[in-house]
Design a protein around this motif. Structure first.
Motif, PDB file in Angstrom:
ATOM      1  N   SER A 179       0.657  -1.406   0.020  1.00  0.00           N
ATOM      2  CA  SER A 179       0.022  -0.001   0.009  1.00  0.00           C
ATOM      3  C   SER A 179       0.885   1.238   0.069  1.00  0.00           C
ATOM      4  O   SER A 179       0.272   2.340  -0.167  1.00  0.00           O
ATOM      5  CB  SER A 179      -0.914  -0.083   0.952  1.00  0.00           C
ATOM      6  N   ASN A 180       2.044   1.044   0.230  1.00  0.00           N
ATOM      7  CA  ASN A 180       3.133   2.276   0.117  1.00  0.00           C
ATOM      8  C   ASN A 180       3.570   2.694  -1.233  1.00  0.00           C
ATOM      9  O   ASN A 180       4.749   3.481  -1.333  1.00  0.00           O
ATOM     10  CB  ASN A 180       4.044   1.934   1.215  1.00  0.00           C
ATOM     11  N   VAL A 181       3.120   2.100  -2.267  1.00  0.00           N
ATOM     12  CA  VAL A 181       3.867   2.505  -3.643  1.00  0.00           C
ATOM     13  C   VAL A 181       3.097   3.488  -4.245  1.00  0.00           C
ATOM     14  O   VAL A 181       2.220   4.118  -3.644  1.00  0.00           O
ATOM     15  CB  VAL A 181       3.519   1.074  -4.474  1.00  0.00           C
ATOM     16  N   ASN A 182       3.820   4.028  -5.476  1.00  0.00           N
ATOM     17  CA  ASN A 182       3.446   5.156  -5.928  1.00  0.00           C
ATOM     18  C   ASN A 182       1.789   5.076  -6.788  1.00  0.00           C
ATOM     19  O   ASN A 182       1.297   5.837  -7.012  1.00  0.00           O
ATOM     20  CB  ASN A 182       4.455   5.880  -6.866  1.00  0.00           C
ATOM     21  N   GLY A 183       1.854   3.661  -6.991  1.00  0.00           N
ATOM     22  CA  GLY A 183       0.441   3.488  -7.838  1.00  0.00           C
ATOM     23  C   GLY A 183       0.627   1.887  -8.335  1.00  0.00           C
ATOM     24  O   GLY A 183       1.769   1.314  -8.153  1.00  0.00           O
ATOM     25  N   PHE A 184      -0.609   1.585  -8.914  1.00  0.00           N
ATOM     26  CA  PHE A 184      -0.554   0.445  -9.432  1.00  0.00           C
ATOM     27  C   PHE A 184      -0.920   0.056 -10.906  1.00  0.00           C
ATOM     28  O   PHE A 184      -1.674   0.983 -11.310  1.00  0.00           O
ATOM     29  CB  PHE A 184      -1.747  -0.741  -8.709  1.00  0.00           C
ATOM     30  N   LEU A 185      -0.235  -0.927 -11.395  1.00  0.00           N
ATOM     31  CA  LEU A 185      -0.536  -1.249 -12.761  1.00  0.00           C
ATOM     32  C   LEU A 185      -1.172  -2.548 -12.933  1.00  0.00           C
ATOM     33  O   LEU A 185      -0.618  -3.321 -12.624  1.00  0.00           O
ATOM     34  CB  LEU A 185       0.641  -1.111 -13.821  1.00  0.00           C
ATOM     35  N   PHE A 186      -2.501  -2.675 -13.206  1.00  0.00           N
ATOM     36  CA  PHE A 186      -3.273  -3.945 -12.941  1.00  0.00           C
ATOM     37  C   PHE A 186      -3.502  -4.533 -14.440  1.00  0.00           C
ATOM     38  O   PHE A 186      -3.793  -3.678 -15.357  1.00  0.00           O
ATOM     39  CB  PHE A 186      -4.939  -3.481 -12.546  1.00  0.00           C
ATOM     40  N   ASP A 187      -2.814  -5.878 -14.648  1.00  0.00           N
ATOM     41  CA  ASP A 187      -3.017  -6.259 -15.826  1.00  0.00           C
ATOM     42  C   ASP A 187      -3.555  -7.756 -15.741  1.00  0.00           C
ATOM     43  O   ASP A 187      -3.234  -8.696 -15.062  1.00  0.00           O
ATOM     44  CB  ASP A 187      -1.355  -6.595 -15.932  1.00  0.00           C
ATOM     45  N   GLY A 188      -4.575  -7.796 -16.542  1.00  0.00           N
ATOM     46  CA  GLY A 188      -5.757  -9.046 -16.430  1.00  0.00           C
ATOM     47  C   GLY A 188      -6.589  -8.941 -15.421  1.00  0.00           C
ATOM     48  O   GLY A 188      -7.227  -9.857 -14.980  1.00  0.00           O
ATOM     49  N   PHE A 189      -6.726  -7.879 -14.572  1.00  0.00           N
ATOM     50  CA  PHE A 189      -7.668  -7.650 -13.305  1.00  0.00           C
ATOM     51  C   PHE A 189      -8.325  -6.107 -13.364  1.00  0.00           C
ATOM     52  O   PHE A 189      -7.174  -5.348 -13.659  1.00  0.00           O
ATOM     53  CB  PHE A 189      -7.078  -7.863 -12.040  1.00  0.00           C
ATOM     54  N   PRO A 190      -9.405  -5.868 -13.337  1.00  0.00           N
ATOM     55  CA  PRO A 190     -10.463  -6.985 -12.972  1.00  0.00           C
ATOM     56  C   PRO A 190     -10.890  -7.450 -14.307  1.00  0.00           C
ATOM     57  O   PRO A 190     -11.169  -7.066 -15.398  1.00  0.00           O
ATOM     58  CB  PRO A 190     -11.672  -6.134 -12.526  1.00  0.00           C
TER      59      PRO A 190
END
Ligand code: B4P
Length: 194
Positions: A77-88
């Motif tokens: 939860s402390n990262v700069n952001g997420f790259l969701f690949d194949g989700f949702p």
């Protein structure tokens, strides 16, 4: 945080483009396909349950995938952001993701949809099946099942985010670099970081 969903049918180039994006930005890449394959190869309890669905071109049940991604998000939860690949991959998963983001005081920034026609998808996946040995890429019937699962269960996710005004579409046919440049343009124009 910048939180991006890379979206598209099987073989659209999600994994390929995600790889290039993480080299160029500081988002944490979460690929449910990769995480699940890892669980399968480690023969975990989750992997044993997921394998049968994956080998047959079916989506793994929502509750298993949501629990899995929830743990990854909380751990990071402390990262700069997420790259969701194949989700949702279902509206149920999209609703769960929105809730998880809300709990962090965050939200999805955008969904980038890669558009590729069925014939091209089949060609790509069969080619990868010959090279990688991925079970779900070897058999045309399983590939067609995955494309049909996409149309029935996954495509509605686009409508869900369209209502939130977060959809961007990119032509997924052409050179990998050309497609990447188009994705980057969208992100630099419409998201804050990257
Ligand atoms: P994934 O691992 O997500 O695999 P995929 O949809 O086949 O796409 P991938 O991202 O790997 O391929 P790419 O398009 O990059 O899912 C596998 C299975 O896991 C699912 O069927 C399901 O059972 C399960 N699963 C995963 N997430 C789930 C979830 N959220 N809920 C339920 N179940 C879930 O690339 C394909 C090929 O095209 C590559 O060989 C690449 O080199 C090539 N390619 C890419 N771009 C190209 C281009 N521009 N031109 C030519 N070729 C290109």
């Amino acid at each position: 945080m910048t939180n991006i969903i890379l979206f598209g049918p099987p073989g659209a180039g999600k994994g390929t483009q995600a790889q290039k994006l993480v080299e160029n930005c500081n988002l944490l890449h979460l690929s449910t396909g990769d995480i699940l394959r890892n669980e399968v190869s480690n023969n975990t309890k989750l992997g044993k349950k997921a394998k049968e669905y994956m080998d047959n071109g079916k989506l793994v049940p929502d509750d298993l995938v949501i629990e899995m991604i929830k743990n990854k998000i909380i751990e990071n939860s402390n990262v700069n952001g997420f790259l969701f690949d194949g989700f949702p991959r279902t509206v149920e998963q999209a609703k769960a993701l929105d809730k998880l983001m809300q709990n962090l005081g965050e939200s999805i920034s955008m969904l980038i949809s890669l558009e590729v026609d069925d014939n091209e998808l089949k060609k790509r996946l069969l080619k990868r099946g010959k090279l990688s040995g991925r079970q779900d890429d070897k058999d045309i019937n399983i590939i067609e099942k995955r494309i049909s699962e996409y149309k029935i269960k996954t495509a509605p996710v686009k409508k869900y985010y369209k209502k939130q005004g977060k959809i961007f579409t990119v032509k997924g046919v052409g050179s990998i670099n050309e497609i990447f440049d188009n994705i980057k343009k969208i992100i630099t124009t419409y998201a804050h970081t990257v």
